[in-house]
Design a protein around this motif. Structure first.
Motif, short mmCIF file in Angstrom:
data_model
loop_
_atom_site.label_atom_id
_atom_site.label_comp_id
_atom_site.label_asym_id
_atom_site.label_seq_id
_atom_site.Cartn_x
_atom_site.Cartn_y
_atom_site.Cartn_z
N LYS B 299 0.81 -1.21 0.00
CA LYS B 299 0.00 0.00 0.00
C LYS B 299 0.86 1.27 0.00
CE LYS B 299 -2.76 -0.37 3.39
NZ LYS B 299 -3.06 0.60 4.45
N VAL B 300 1.98 1.25 0.71
CA VAL B 300 2.79 2.45 0.78
C VAL B 300 3.87 2.49 -0.28
CG1 VAL B 300 2.45 2.93 3.20
CG2 VAL B 300 4.27 1.39 2.52
N ASN B 301 4.00 1.43 -1.05
CA ASN B 301 5.12 1.36 -1.98
C ASN B 301 5.05 2.45 -3.05
OD1 ASN B 301 7.53 0.22 -2.59
ND2 ASN B 301 6.70 -1.78 -3.12
N CYS B 302 6.21 2.73 -3.62
CA CYS B 302 6.32 3.77 -4.63
C CYS B 302 5.51 3.40 -5.87
CB CYS B 302 7.79 3.94 -4.99
SG CYS B 302 8.16 5.47 -5.81
N SER B 303 4.96 4.40 -6.51
CA SER B 303 4.18 4.16 -7.73
C SER B 303 5.07 3.57 -8.81
CB SER B 303 3.58 5.47 -8.21
OG SER B 303 3.36 5.42 -9.59
N PRO B 304 4.57 2.55 -9.52
CA PRO B 304 5.39 1.97 -10.60
C PRO B 304 5.68 2.98 -11.71
CG PRO B 304 3.20 0.99 -10.57
CD PRO B 304 3.31 1.84 -9.35
N GLN B 305 4.89 4.02 -11.80
CA GLN B 305 5.19 5.02 -12.83
C GLN B 305 6.46 5.79 -12.51
OE1 GLN B 305 2.05 7.50 -14.32
NE2 GLN B 305 0.55 6.08 -13.50
N THR B 306 6.79 5.84 -11.23
CA THR B 306 7.97 6.57 -10.83
C THR B 306 9.18 5.66 -10.76
OG1 THR B 306 6.58 7.98 -9.50
CG2 THR B 306 8.92 8.05 -9.03
N PHE B 307 8.96 4.47 -10.24
CA PHE B 307 10.07 3.62 -9.86
C PHE B 307 9.65 2.19 -10.18
CE2 PHE B 307 13.39 4.49 -6.36
CZ PHE B 307 14.32 3.72 -7.01
N ARG B 308 10.44 1.51 -10.96
CA ARG B 308 10.04 0.18 -11.37
C ARG B 308 11.29 -0.67 -11.52
NH1 ARG B 308 5.35 -0.16 -15.90
NH2 ARG B 308 5.35 -2.41 -16.20
N CYS B 309 11.18 -1.92 -11.15
CA CYS B 309 12.33 -2.82 -11.25
C CYS B 309 12.01 -3.91 -12.27
CB CYS B 309 12.62 -3.44 -9.89
SG CYS B 309 14.10 -4.45 -9.89
N THR B 310 13.04 -4.36 -12.99
CA THR B 310 12.79 -5.40 -13.99
C THR B 310 12.34 -6.70 -13.35
OG1 THR B 310 15.12 -5.95 -13.92
CG2 THR B 310 14.42 -4.47 -15.66
N LEU B 311 12.84 -6.94 -12.14
CA LEU B 311 12.42 -8.15 -11.44
C LEU B 311 11.73 -7.71 -10.16
CD1 LEU B 311 15.69 -10.25 -11.79
CD2 LEU B 311 13.68 -10.29 -13.24
N SER B 312 10.44 -7.91 -10.08
CA SER B 312 9.76 -7.41 -8.89
C SER B 312 9.97 -8.33 -7.70
CB SER B 312 8.27 -7.17 -9.18
OG SER B 312 7.64 -8.39 -9.38
N SER B 313 10.69 -9.42 -7.90
CA SER B 313 11.21 -10.19 -6.77
C SER B 313 12.71 -10.28 -6.98
CB SER B 313 10.63 -11.60 -6.74
OG SER B 313 9.23 -11.53 -6.63
N ILE B 314 13.46 -9.75 -6.04
CA ILE B 314 14.91 -9.66 -6.23
C ILE B 314 15.55 -11.01 -5.88
CG2 ILE B 314 17.01 -8.48 -5.47
CD1 ILE B 314 15.18 -6.62 -6.89
N PRO B 315 16.36 -11.56 -6.78
CA PRO B 315 17.02 -12.82 -6.44
C PRO B 315 18.01 -12.62 -5.29
CG PRO B 315 17.52 -12.14 -8.70
CD PRO B 315 16.71 -11.06 -8.10
N GLN B 316 18.17 -13.70 -4.52
CA GLN B 316 18.97 -13.59 -3.31
C GLN B 316 20.47 -13.43 -3.60
OE1 GLN B 316 18.70 -17.06 -0.73
NE2 GLN B 316 17.48 -15.78 0.62
N THR B 317 20.93 -14.09 -4.63
CA THR B 317 22.36 -14.06 -4.92
C THR B 317 22.59 -13.78 -6.39
OG1 THR B 317 22.36 -16.40 -5.41
CG2 THR B 317 22.90 -15.77 -3.16
N GLN B 318 23.82 -13.37 -6.69
CA GLN B 318 24.18 -13.15 -8.08
C GLN B 318 24.07 -14.46 -8.85
OE1 GLN B 318 25.09 -10.11 -9.56
NE2 GLN B 318 25.12 -11.19 -11.51
N ALA B 319 24.39 -15.57 -8.17
CA ALA B 319 24.33 -16.87 -8.84
C ALA B 319 22.90 -17.14 -9.31
CB ALA B 319 24.78 -17.96 -7.88
N LEU B 320 21.96 -16.82 -8.46
CA LEU B 320 20.56 -17.05 -8.83
C LEU B 320 20.16 -16.13 -9.99
CD1 LEU B 320 17.96 -18.54 -8.16
CD2 LEU B 320 17.42 -16.73 -6.54
N LEU B 321 20.65 -14.90 -9.91
CA LEU B 321 20.36 -13.95 -10.99
C LEU B 321 20.97 -14.45 -12.30
CD1 LEU B 321 19.33 -11.20 -12.01
CD2 LEU B 321 21.46 -10.20 -11.23
N ASN B 322 22.19 -14.94 -12.22
CA ASN B 322 22.83 -15.47 -13.43
C ASN B 322 22.04 -16.63 -13.99
OD1 ASN B 322 24.80 -13.63 -13.07
ND2 ASN B 322 26.33 -15.06 -12.25
#
Lengths: 202, 1015
Positions: B299-322
């Motif tokens: 509810k309090v999160n920033c509006s996606p129009q202002t701030f948006r991430c490519t992955l809306s769940s951030i992987p825990q490690t770089q290995a997982l991201l890779n």
């Protein structure tokens, strides 16, 4: 000539207005002086002399305090003091007329930044008329100006620093002695245990 | 803190990575994970020292006035004096803080609703979603998949992901997490006051429940009661602060609320067989995925129009991201025009003592006097002033301060945030008046527009303006108050340019208003007979820089040809025969570093240069654009501008100018983006200068520019369940107020690959990839960039097929939330910036690239994959009701000619252009009622407007058109395209799913992908 001008509230050093510096003389680092001016505002209080000139090498600060507002200008050291104070007097009259009543209530820095327009105009008139009109009057009233207190900016700024250094040292001392006390206590207890332990074992 | 005016070092390279061409990243799906990253890292190294500038550097030399040089010839052109006097400039754009203060922002219950800061219409739109969905059901086959929890084979995914949840122990409210509220809040209410949990780890560990997907959100179930639930939020306000004081009961309640979620994740991950599905588009334009957070955080999160991430769940490690092979980055639009913005004035701005993060809704309060930073986890004291809450006027509720209630706030900065007094608004206009410019005839329109907008220029009474014109010489205008008419000063020594007069060229607009008006009235006629063909742009810019250096401000340059004299002259580099070459496009990079160096000098003096290029010939935008890129300016391009022959461009120029001159502006700005410990930002996209590793220097900031950053995960995020990002923009408003706008985004951290996929945001990914591809095409080659884009899809879908999807399916499958990924990439490959095979002028290509770097996501997506609607059958079914107008909501259509039909009329929304394509056999009623013509044959060939007719159909069409354009910064061009008109080529270029000279059809593209994947 006038290098920059700042106006601040004496009570808390909040800057109220300022003129943007004109880079007409390249190479002069006005930033340093602006910071000094800010520091100075913080040190001023009701007891400060209400007219003062502070020398800082080849430039000097002139300030004037009226109705709880400090008007400060940085000029070249050779710039006539009388004119500098004349300039500040002019600013003071105009500023007090326009914003005087609002001064105690504002909280935002540079709330009256639009006063800059007037400062610029005044500044120009003081540059233009310097050669003819003003020089004549300067000599006659020079005596007047002599009474204005002169000090060195470094001294003024450092006076406070020395005090605060002393303060820090004192508080360091306090904390160190506290530490010493607790350490000593701890050692005491330990030695007691050391003494008692053998007895207990047997 | 942020030094607004610190001198910066020798001009380093920043945004463009000009290095050795990287090894080709073609075909092999095995090694291309970080095809972009690797390269950037390589190039980052050599530049690293430049990120840490030495503290003092000699200021750029300012040349002393040049007495001996060809003297400034003074003469006064005959200018008519204009006796008209307009009222002094007023400016009402800027909302005062008091206004904000007084408004509902600070009114507690309503403040809650503000969290849903969707613009009014959008909220409405959501509420009316269900009926639209109903209509669209046949188009949207995904809906028909079985999605009962546990019943499907996907259930196996879940069990491994949520060891911390005891499934039977908590009551589950399947599909209606919102209903959980009363319970949760009741719990927290009783706990909050006494909350002094000794060891407060970041809130609920909810990484097991990913992906609340928008598709699901729009489903009838959750939306039928959306407005009641809003009201509920309002009443249950303290509930929001469940987070700071959790204990077991709140935790379990929260888990209970979320335990309905797994099926949502499944929905996002549902495999879609791309080769079989013919209709992938949702009915309405896609919305950003909701991060899988507890409802109160969401509810309090920033509006996606202002701030948006490519992955809306951030992987825990770089290995997982890779492993996921999806790009990680942020897209932000920090200065966009907001309808609601809490403005906070306080003596102390509360920030973390170690990482300087601003206090935000995602920090945790250990007790009333201490808070824990959500980025570095340091425990800080709550200052006394913060204990007072101006909303409720009560003491002892630090967690109810507006800073902690809103993810977007603005602070009035104290004087600690200023190195010099706030600068006035200063605008300098640099105008090309060579023969070419006179021919194009822009000057008249510029002067008219500026005259109209003089009172709308943002600024206070200190505002200054100046004018400078140039052809083979540079002309200055003395507008000193008191003159009877403007004086023109000509400097012909362009090799050693100097300023002929110091204080009379940039003048106070209020004082010299009459003179400025005189000048603007006279300028177009002064150069009417000019025969000078040369253009000394470089020297003119040098002069402009000298003029502006003392204060900083904005330089607007209007240029109509290739600069041909003095410093910065450019050769023509484009070979028209190579325009459609598929071998590779040359000259995407600058020809000289003159403009970049100048831009960096400007940036150091807080000057931004905005470039308007109105050229019919090649003008080397790739080089000229540097002057804006590195000084945080904007770039506008009007190809083949001519005031008579090209009325559409002329009108667009006028409309753009109206917006440009009156839009909000921030001066001497810096922006810093901080993120949770463990994450780091390594590449920035947009127009700015990177002053230190994470500090962007923005001489000017405007509400229409967006930025993108790429991130990597340096340290494992195992210890935290939430990752936060904070963008802080410090700027001086046009009224001389120093302000800090802070946006904070909070996202969950996940440990499972499937969760990463479930949170992928296909639009953000596409936009970030586009930015990366543009960097790549400049630093390496267009071919490489295209290959990299292709590989991005192949990799992403390959990973999904091999690891996430448990279904052993043949063919090309994609998770539901990435089903549009291949389509968007194909569209990107056919976009002007990156396309090959068809004739594309170099300047237009470069301009498209510049646009990609700076446009906000919504606008960019419309450029990549325009929205198409059928208009002749438009009906009120499922329409929006806004105030007293009814806005129909037609369905989105795929961009393929097979979706068009001769008996229809179709609207194509490309962001800056709208086309209404009218088929030959369209209903006569449509032609008569909407276009106001008796029959098809009588539709004029260059119709650019729709008449205001009193018919039902016309009203609907116009309401829809107005609604589309409502929230856009710059107004769109509008064309009515007849089926047989020549303009139809422009229209059909956008049919990206069809096979064309630009590339494969969508189906062929998929086949191609499949081949690559099976290699």
């Amino acid at each position: 000539m006038v290098l920059f001008t700042m106006i601040a509230r004496v009570a808390d050093g909040l800057p109220l207005a300022a003129s943007m510096q004109e880079n007409e003389q390249p190479g002069r680092d006005l930033q340093k002086y602006q910071n000094q001016a800010k520091q100075l505002f913080r040190k001023l209080n009701e007891q400060s002399p209400d007219r003062c000139t502070l020398e800082a090498g080849d430039v000097s600060f002139h300030y004037l305090i009226e109705h709880g507002v400090c008007y400060l200008t940085l000029c070249e050291a050779v710039y006539p003091k009388k004119m500098a104070f004349g300039f500040l007097e002019d600013l003071q009259t105009e500023f007090y007329d326009n914003y005087g009543r609002k001064v105690p209530t504002v909280t935002r820095p540079y709330s009256f930044i639009e006063f800059d327009t007037y400062i610029q105009k005044m500044k120009k008139s003081y540059i233009d008329s310097r050669t003819r009109r003003n020089f004549g009057s300067i000599n006659t009233e020079l005596q007047d100006v002599q009474r204005i207190m002169v000090a060195n900016i470094e001294e003024v700024l450092q006076r406070g620093e020395a005090l605060s250094a002393l303060d820090t040292k004192a508080s360091n001392l306090t904390s160190l002695s506290k530490k010493y006390r607790s350490d000593a206590k701890y050692l005491n207890t330990r030695s007691t245990y050391a003494k008692v332990q053998p007895h207990l074992c047997f | 803190m942020y030094p607004p005016t610190s001198p910066y070092p020798h001009p380093p390279l920043h945004q463009t990575h000009s290095g050795p061409p990287p090894s080709k990243a073609l075909t092999n799906t095995g090694h291309t994970t970080n095809y972009f990253h690797q390269q950037n890292n390589q190039h980052l190294q050599p530049h690293l020292p430049q990120h840490h500038p030495p503290p003092t550097v000699a200021p750029p030399a300012v040349r002393p006035p040049h007495p001996s040089a060809a003297a400034a010839q003074q003469y006064t052109p005959a200018l008519p004096t204009n006796a008209l006097y307009d009222p002094p400039p007023q400016q009402a754009l800027y909302c005062t803080p008091d206004a904000y203060y007084g408004q509902q922002t600070y009114h507690a219950p309503q403040a809650q609703q503000l969290q849903h800061q969707l613009p009014h219409q959008q909220q409405q739109q959501q509420q009316h979603q269900p009926p639209v969905n109903g209509v669209g059901a046949p188009l949207y086959p995904i809906v028909s998949y079985p999605s009962a929890p546990g019943s499907s084979q996907y259930g196996t995914l879940r069990s491994s992901q949520s060891p911390c949840q005891a499934p039977g122990a908590v009551p589950t409210l399947v599909g209606a997490p919102l209903h959980q509220h009363p319970q949760t809040s009741a719990d927290t209410n009783s706990i909050a006051p006494s909350g002094d949990m000794p060891n407060h780890s970041p809130p609920y560990n909810n990484y097991g429940y990913p992906g609340m997907q928008p598709a699901y959100q729009q489903g009838p179930a959750s939306h039928g009661d959306s407005s009641p639930s809003h009201a509920l939020y309002g009443q249950q306000q303290p509930q929001q602060y469940a987070q700071p004081f959790p204990n077991m009961s709140t935790l379990s309640a929260a888990l209970g609320g979320l335990s309905g979620v797994p099926e949502l994740e499944l929905e996002a991950l549902m495999p879609v067989n791309l080769l079989h599905e013919r209709s992938l588009l949702p009915d309405r334009p896609l919305e950003a995925p909701e991060p899988n957070l507890s409802p109160d955080l969401r509810k309090v999160n920033c509006s996606p129009q202002t701030f948006r991430c490519t992955l809306s769940s951030i992987p825990q490690t770089q290995a997982l991201l890779n492993k996921a092979r999806l790009p990680l980055g942020l897209l932000l639009h920090p200065f966009r025009d907001l309808q609601q913005l809490p403005v906070i004035t306080s003596n102390t701005i509360v920030r973390c003592r170690s990482c300087r993060t601003y206090i935000n809704p995602f920090v945790s309060f250990l007790d009333q006097r201490r808070w824990k930073c959500n980025l570095c986890y340091r425990v800080n004291d709550v200052p006394d002033e913060f204990m007072y809450n101006p909303v409720t006027r009560s003491y002892g509720e630090p967690h109810k301060r507006p800073e902690v209630q809103n993810a977007t706030v603005e602070f009035i900065a104290s004087s600690d945030y200023m190195l010099r007094p706030p600068q006035p608004a200063v605008y300098l206009f640099v105008l090309d008046v060579s023969h070419n410019a006179v021919e194009a005839g822009y000057l008249q329109h510029f002067c008219d527009s500026l005259l109209d907008n003089l009172d709308k220029l943002p600024g206070d009474t200190r505002m200054r303006v100046g004018f400078l014109t140039f052809d083979s010489t540079v002309h200055f205008y003395n507008l000193q108050q008191g003159l009877s008419q403007p004086q023109m000063l000509v400097v012909s020594d362009i090799d050693d340019i100097f300023i002929p007069s110091h204080d009379s060229l940039m003048v106070n607009l209020k004082d010299s208003l009459e003179l400025v008006k005189d000048l603007l009235g006279a300028l177009p006629s002064m150069f009417r007979d000019s025969r000078v063909t040369h253009s000394a742009l470089g020297p003119a810019l040098q002069a402009a820089h000298q003029l502006m250096a003392p204060t900083g401000g904005r330089i607007s340059v209007f240029q109509t040809q290739l600069p041909s004299l003095g410093a910065g002259l450019l050769p023509s580099r484009e070979d028209p025969n190579q325009r459609s070459s598929s071998k590779g496009v040359q000259h995407l990079g600058p020809a000289t570093d003159f403009y970049k160096k100048l831009a960096l000098d400007c940036s150091g003096q807080q000057i931004a240069v905005d470039l308007f290029l109105l050229s019919s010939q090649y003008a080397d935008l790739a080089t000229l654009a540097c002057v804006s890129k590195y000084s945080a300016g904007s770039i506008f391009y009007y190809p083949s501008y001519h005031h008579v022959h090209n009325p559409a461009q002329r009108d667009k120029f006028r409309k753009d100018l109206d917006r440009y001159l009156s839009r909000k502006i921030g001066f001497e700005a810096v922006m810093r983006i901080r993120c949770t410990k463990g994450l780091s930002i390594h590449t920035f996209h947009g127009n700015f200068f990177v002053r230190s590793t994470d500090l962007l220097s923005l001489a000017n900031v405007n509400p229409d520019s967006a930025f993108a950053v790429q991130m990597s995960i340096d340290d494992s995020l195992v210890d935290s369940s939430l990752a936060c990002f904070q963008a802080a923009l410090l700027y001086t408003s046009s009224k001389g107020k120093r302000r800090i706008r802070v946006h904070t985004l909070c996202l969950p951290v996940v440990s499972q690959l499937s969760d990463v996929f479930a949170g992928a945001d296909v639009q953000a990914i596409t936009c970030l990839l586009a930015n990366m591809a543009i960097d790549r095409s400049v630093s390496s080659s267009l071919g490489d960039a295209r290959d990299a884009l292709l590989n991005a899809v192949v990799d992403g879908l390959g990973v999904y097929r091999n690891t996430v999807s448990t279904l052993q399916q043949h063919g090309l499958i994609a998770p539901d939330n990435l089903r549009l990924f291949p389509l968007y990439i194909l569209a990107l490959l056919k976009q002007k910036a990156l396309r090959t095979g068809t004739s594309t002028r170099l300047d237009e290509r470069v301009f498209a690239m510049c646009e990609f770097k700076t446009q906000p996501l919504q606008q960019m997506m419309r450029m990549v994959y325009p929205d198409m609607y059928r208009m002749d059958t438009i009906s009120d079914q499922g329409s929006l009701h806004l105030n007293d107008t009814v806005v129909p909501q037609p369905r989105l259509l795929h961009l393929s000619a097979e979706r068009l039909s001769r008996d229809g009329a179709f609207l194509l929304d490309c962001g800056s252009v709208l086309y209404l394509w009218v088929g030959k056999c369209v209903n006569e009623i449509f032609i008569r009622d909407v276009l106001g013509c008796p029959n098809y044959a009588s539709i004029p060939p260059n119709m650019t407007d729709i008449p205001e007719l009193e018919t039902k159909l016309s009203e609907r069409v116009r309401a829809f058109l107005d609604w589309l354009q409502d929230n856009r910064a710059f107004s769109c061009l509008f064309y009515v395209v007849r089926e047989d008109a020549s303009a139809k080529l422009d229209f059909f270029q956008n049919m990206v799913e069809d096979r064309s000279e630009m590339g494969l059809s969508y189906h062929e593209f998929l086949q191609n992908l499949l081949q690559q994947m099976s290699k």
